[in-house]
Design an enzyme around this catalytic site. Structure first.
Site, PDB file in Angstrom:
ATOM      1  N   ASN A  11     107.595  45.789 -16.641  1.00 15.77           N
ATOM      2  CA  ASN A  11     107.446  44.442 -16.229  1.00 15.77           C
ATOM      3  C   ASN A  11     106.533  44.490 -15.006  1.00 15.77           C
ATOM      4  O   ASN A  11     106.904  44.643 -14.021  1.00 15.77           O
ATOM      5  CB  ASN A  11     109.053  44.120 -15.821  1.00 15.77           C
ATOM      6  CG  ASN A  11     109.063  42.702 -15.136  1.00 15.77           C
ATOM      7  OD1 ASN A  11     107.985  41.898 -15.143  1.00 15.77           O
ATOM      8  ND2 ASN A  11     110.144  42.322 -14.505  1.00 15.77           N
ATOM      9  N   TRP A  12     105.402  43.923 -15.411  1.00 18.37           N
ATOM     10  CA  TRP A  12     104.351  43.816 -14.479  1.00 18.37           C
ATOM     11  C   TRP A  12     104.467  42.724 -13.396  1.00 18.37           C
ATOM     12  O   TRP A  12     103.623  42.478 -12.333  1.00 18.37           O
ATOM     13  CB  TRP A  12     102.919  43.861 -15.154  1.00 18.37           C
ATOM     14  CG  TRP A  12     102.585  44.985 -15.945  1.00 18.37           C
ATOM     15  CD1 TRP A  12     103.293  46.237 -15.856  1.00 18.37           C
ATOM     16  CD2 TRP A  12     101.628  45.529 -16.566  1.00 18.37           C
ATOM     17  NE1 TRP A  12     102.859  47.077 -16.930  1.00 18.37           N
ATOM     18  CE2 TRP A  12     101.613  46.616 -17.316  1.00 18.37           C
ATOM     19  CE3 TRP A  12     100.114  44.708 -16.863  1.00 18.37           C
ATOM     20  CZ2 TRP A  12     100.565  47.225 -17.919  1.00 18.37           C
ATOM     21  CZ3 TRP A  12      99.278  45.232 -17.748  1.00 18.37           C
ATOM     22  CH2 TRP A  12      99.553  46.342 -18.319  1.00 18.37           C
ATOM     23  N   LYS A  13     105.490  41.803 -13.703  1.00 21.58           N
ATOM     24  CA  LYS A  13     105.660  40.894 -12.926  1.00 21.58           C
ATOM     25  C   LYS A  13     104.146  39.897 -12.347  1.00 21.58           C
ATOM     26  O   LYS A  13     103.353  39.992 -13.386  1.00 21.58           O
ATOM     27  CB  LYS A  13     106.261  41.024 -11.242  1.00 21.58           C
ATOM     28  CG  LYS A  13     107.622  41.826 -11.717  1.00 21.58           C
ATOM     29  CD  LYS A  13     108.547  42.082 -10.588  1.00 21.58           C
ATOM     30  CE  LYS A  13     109.586  42.841 -11.206  1.00 21.58           C
ATOM     31  NZ  LYS A  13     110.613  42.929 -10.016  1.00 21.58           N
ATOM     32  N   HIS A  97     115.401  37.168 -15.798  1.00 17.24           N
ATOM     33  CA  HIS A  97     115.275  37.994 -15.007  1.00 17.24           C
ATOM     34  C   HIS A  97     115.965  37.624 -13.777  1.00 17.24           C
ATOM     35  O   HIS A  97     115.872  36.339 -13.324  1.00 17.24           O
ATOM     36  CB  HIS A  97     113.693  38.384 -14.773  1.00 17.24           C
ATOM     37  CG  HIS A  97     113.601  39.558 -13.934  1.00 17.24           C
ATOM     38  ND1 HIS A  97     113.556  39.248 -12.506  1.00 17.24           N
ATOM     39  CD2 HIS A  97     113.297  40.792 -13.993  1.00 17.24           C
ATOM     40  CE1 HIS A  97     113.351  40.614 -11.902  1.00 17.24           C
ATOM     41  NE2 HIS A  97     113.226  41.447 -12.676  1.00 17.24           N
ATOM     42  N   GLU A  99     114.665  37.409 -10.714  1.00 17.16           N
ATOM     43  CA  GLU A  99     113.809  36.499 -10.004  1.00 17.16           C
ATOM     44  C   GLU A  99     113.422  35.230 -10.431  1.00 17.16           C
ATOM     45  O   GLU A  99     113.365  34.140  -9.766  1.00 17.16           O
ATOM     46  CB  GLU A  99     112.528  37.212  -9.784  1.00 17.16           C
ATOM     47  CG  GLU A  99     112.338  38.550  -9.033  1.00 17.16           C
ATOM     48  CD  GLU A  99     111.691  39.725  -9.237  1.00 17.16           C
ATOM     49  OE1 GLU A  99     110.501  39.412  -9.966  1.00 17.16           O
ATOM     50  OE2 GLU A  99     111.860  40.630  -8.997  1.00 17.16           O
ATOM     51  N   GLU A 168     120.244  44.959 -14.366  1.00 22.57           N
ATOM     52  CA  GLU A 168     119.501  45.001 -13.287  1.00 22.57           C
ATOM     53  C   GLU A 168     120.324  44.674 -11.988  1.00 22.57           C
ATOM     54  O   GLU A 168     120.213  43.509 -11.921  1.00 22.57           O
ATOM     55  CB  GLU A 168     118.221  44.276 -13.168  1.00 22.57           C
ATOM     56  CG  GLU A 168     117.320  44.709 -14.576  1.00 22.57           C
ATOM     57  CD  GLU A 168     115.827  44.348 -14.140  1.00 22.57           C
ATOM     58  OE1 GLU A 168     115.158  45.421 -14.321  1.00 22.57           O
ATOM     59  OE2 GLU A 168     115.639  43.153 -14.060  1.00 22.57           O
ATOM     60  N   GLY A 174     113.258  46.473  -6.622  1.00 19.67           N
ATOM     61  CA  GLY A 174     112.057  46.494  -5.688  1.00 19.67           C
ATOM     62  C   GLY A 174     112.542  47.071  -4.206  1.00 19.67           C
ATOM     63  O   GLY A 174     111.826  46.908  -3.257  1.00 19.67           O
ATOM     64  N   SER A 214     114.543  49.806  -9.316  1.00 24.01           N
ATOM     65  CA  SER A 214     113.890  51.127  -8.732  1.00 24.01           C
ATOM     66  C   SER A 214     113.950  52.364  -9.591  1.00 24.01           C
ATOM     67  O   SER A 214     114.300  53.503  -8.995  1.00 24.01           O
ATOM     68  CB  SER A 214     114.453  51.404  -7.338  1.00 24.01           C
ATOM     69  OG  SER A 214     114.602  50.317  -6.321  1.00 24.01           O
ATOM     70  N   GLY A 235     109.911  48.045 -13.029  1.00 24.64           N
ATOM     71  CA  GLY A 235     108.850  46.951 -12.188  1.00 24.64           C
ATOM     72  C   GLY A 235     107.836  47.774 -11.459  1.00 24.64           C
ATOM     73  O   GLY A 235     106.716  48.048 -12.202  1.00 24.64           O
ATOM     74  N   GLY A 236     108.158  48.307 -10.216  1.00 22.50           N
ATOM     75  CA  GLY A 236     106.933  48.744  -9.332  1.00 22.50           C
ATOM     76  C   GLY A 236     106.489  50.008  -9.936  1.00 22.50           C
ATOM     77  O   GLY A 236     105.150  50.148  -9.941  1.00 22.50           O
TER      78      GLY A 236
END
Ligand code: PGA
Length: 252
Positions: A11-13, A97, A99, A168, A174, A214, A235-236
């Site tokens: 997930n490159w956001k 998600h 966010e 999640e 993150g 994470s 993500g990251g």
């Protein structure tokens, strides 16, 4: 044969320009173009979908989007429909998600509309659920997860087999704080019980449940070894080709 094939999605956001995305997708493809043991999915921003789609078209890597609207078309300024995503050869779409829930007011009812629209357009939804730190500390994790799963995935019957759930925990996204493999496994097993209640045991056994929050090369193997952890939503660590590829290899 394994009951559930693992699925690792990046997930490159809101990261990467078109050229950065192209470079990242190309580096990942160099290592994973022929990967069949794990379903590998890249979810760039809308603006990079076309480029990434073209880059991975001759590989086994699949494309996903990070969001979509539930209506097929119409006066929804700034929104993107399921058929537009299909046009770009998306196979997956991340929905609900945390966010989106936190910053853009997405509710379970909205997520439920989107899930149905995605399935109707032949997109596989990755439906995110997870508790906040406050909810976990108050001992409300199961209650929160049950509500999210039931209300986001209501009324799907056999279609539930095509859904991917991503657990999640919000406090792990993150932050560098990962759920321990045991903590994650407990919630995954609980989600599968809730899915059984929504359908039947056979259907629930086929649904893949990803862990996200994470996840990185250093902790992926332990998490992915758990019986109900069927992949990761990254993500990251998905923004770096080497670490993403390493996580995928832990899933093989
Ligand atoms: P993270 O994000 O891996 O950076 O924690 C996961 C996600 O939000 O999907």
């Amino acid at each position: 044969m394994k009951l559930r094939k693992k699925i690792i999605a990046g997930n490159w956001k809101m990261n990467k320009t078109i050229s950065d995305a192209q470079e990242l997708a190309a580096s990942i493809k160099l290592e994973l173009a022929e990967c069949r043991e794990v379903d590998v999915v890249l979810c760039p921003s809308f603006t990079a979908l076309k480029t990434v789609s073209d880059t991975i078209s001759d590989s086994s890597i699949k494309l996903g989007a990070q969001n979509m609207h539930w209506e097929p078309d119409g006066a929804y300024t700034g929104e993107i429909s399921a058929s537009m995503l299909r046009d770009l050869y998306c196979h997956y779409v991340i929905l609900g998600h945390s966010e989106r829930r936190t910053y853009f007011g997405e509710t379970d009812a909205i997520v439920s509309h989107k899930v149905k629209a995605a399935l109707a357009a032949n997109l596989l939804p990755i439906v995110c659920v997870g508790e906040s730190l406050e909810e976990r500390e108050a001992g409300r994790t199961e209650e929160v997860i049950q509500t999210q799963v039931e209300n986001s995935l209501t009324g799907l019957a056999a279609e539930l087999k095509r859904v991917i759930v991503a657990y999640e925990p919000i406090w792990a996204i993150g932050t560098g704080r990962t759920a321990t493999p045991e903590m994650a496994q407990d919630v995954h097993a609980f989600i599968r019980r809730v899915l059984t209640g929504l359908s039947d045991a056979e259907t629930a056994e086929t649904v893949r449940i990803q862990y996200g929050g994470s996840m990185k090369p250093a902790n992926a193997a332990e998490l992915l070894a758990k019986p109900d952890i069927d992949g990761g939503l990254i993500g990251g660590a998905a923004l770096d080709a080497r670490s993403f590829v390493e996580i995928v290899r832990h899933g093989m």
